[in-house]
Design a protein around this motif. Structure first.
Motif, PDB file in Angstrom:
ATOM      1  N   UNK A  27       0.845  -1.180   0.099  1.00 12.33           N
ATOM      2  CA  UNK A  27      -0.038   0.001  -0.021  1.00 12.33           C
ATOM      3  C   UNK A  27       0.754   1.280   0.060  1.00 12.33           C
ATOM      4  N   UNK A  28       1.980   1.444   1.022  1.00 14.61           N
ATOM      5  CA  UNK A  28       2.823   2.434   0.879  1.00 14.61           C
ATOM      6  C   UNK A  28       3.641   2.561  -0.411  1.00 14.61           C
ATOM      7  N   UNK A  29       4.129   1.416  -0.935  1.00 13.96           N
ATOM      8  CA  UNK A  29       4.763   1.396  -2.074  1.00 13.96           C
ATOM      9  C   UNK A  29       4.023   2.025  -3.167  1.00 13.96           C
ATOM     10  N   UNK A  30       2.716   1.725  -3.360  1.00  9.28           N
ATOM     11  CA  UNK A  30       2.037   2.316  -4.416  1.00  9.28           C
ATOM     12  C   UNK A  30       1.619   3.793  -4.350  1.00  9.28           C
ATOM     13  N   UNK A  31       1.664   4.187  -3.003  1.00 11.26           N
ATOM     14  CA  UNK A  31       1.532   5.621  -3.038  1.00 11.26           C
ATOM     15  C   UNK A  31       2.570   6.339  -3.329  1.00 11.26           C
ATOM     16  N   UNK A  32       3.768   5.864  -3.212  1.00  9.75           N
ATOM     17  CA  UNK A  32       4.913   6.491  -3.503  1.00  9.75           C
ATOM     18  C   UNK A  32       5.255   6.200  -4.973  1.00  9.75           C
ATOM     19  N   UNK A  33       4.837   5.136  -5.653  1.00 14.67           N
ATOM     20  CA  UNK A  33       5.057   5.277  -7.029  1.00 14.67           C
ATOM     21  C   UNK A  33       4.293   5.925  -7.810  1.00 14.67           C
ATOM     22  N   UNK A  34       2.738   6.053  -7.275  1.00 12.40           N
ATOM     23  CA  UNK A  34       1.993   6.881  -8.091  1.00 12.40           C
ATOM     24  C   UNK A  34       2.157   8.436  -8.036  1.00 12.40           C
ATOM     25  N   UNK A  35       2.878   8.627  -6.911  1.00 12.81           N
ATOM     26  CA  UNK A  35       3.099  10.006  -6.712  1.00 12.81           C
ATOM     27  C   UNK A  35       4.430  10.537  -7.667  1.00 12.81           C
ATOM     28  N   UNK A  36       5.346   9.619  -7.740  1.00 11.88           N
ATOM     29  CA  UNK A  36       6.488   9.819  -8.551  1.00 11.88           C
ATOM     30  C   UNK A  36       6.002   9.731  -9.979  1.00 11.88           C
TER      31      UNK A  36
END
Length: 197
Positions: A27-36
């Protein structure tokens, strides 16, 4: 001037330890990837994606896991938010939507201690993007501190000009970020604020 305190929610006020750590990490990794990628996906959908990926290799039900996420329990020491709210202006600053966070706080009996809930979704980026913290400062005012148990969150807050208050629930040392205040739990934080008042 009253202290402005923004509390992270997931893992800081709400105990995520009963939720599968693989889902939380993704979940956290996806927030970082989508934001990037500069692509906005609502946090509820990100949670769903993380659950669906988990279920590719684990037993369980998407409905049950989503319900578990939506019914996280607050840490017992959140009762000290009452004392803290008498000494500071208390906000929630979360990746979760305003509606989801308000429901979590209401169900756990602490919503009344918050002056407001600010969501990363309002700027269509997720923590630790500086846009999230700067938006909070514009909304709530300066100076303000972020209280979090998550190192990346504290790092992002400091980078954006907020103070950093480390709620050290897991008794872990931080090496990548210099925090301004360290408290073991909310009871210790309330005592600290009373001493400084």
């Amino acid at each position: 001037m009253r202290l402005i305190l923004a509390f992270d929610v997931f893992g800081t006020l709400l105990d995520t330890s009963s939720f599968p750590p693989e889902i939380r990490r993704r979940q956290l990794e996806l927030t970082w990837v989508y934001t990037t990628m500069e692509k906005f996906v609502p946090f509820r959908e990100i949670t769903r994606q993380a659950i669906q990926e988990y279920l590719l290799t684990h037993e369980g039900s998407e409905t049950d896991l989503m319900n578990a996420w939506l019914n996280l329990r607050a840490y017992p020491d959140t009762r000290f938010l009452k004392d803290i709210s008498e000494l500071a202006d208390v906000f929630a600053l979360s990746n979760g939507s305003v509606e989801e966070v308000e429901e979590h706080l209401r169900r756990n009996g602490v919503l009344q201690y918050f002056k407001g809930v600010v969501s990363a979704e309002e700027v269509k980026a997720y923590k630790p993007s500086p846009r999230v913290y700067k938006y909070f400062l514009e909304r709530a005012g300066y100076p303000a501190f972020l209280a979090s148990s998550n190192w990346f969150d504290l790092m992002g807050a400091k980078n954006a000009g907020m103070g950093a208050l480390y709620l050290n629930r897991r008794m872990e040392k931080l090496s990548l970020v210099q925090v301004d205040i360290i408290a073991r739990d909310l009871e210790k934080l309330a005592l600290y604020l009373k001493e400084k008042a």
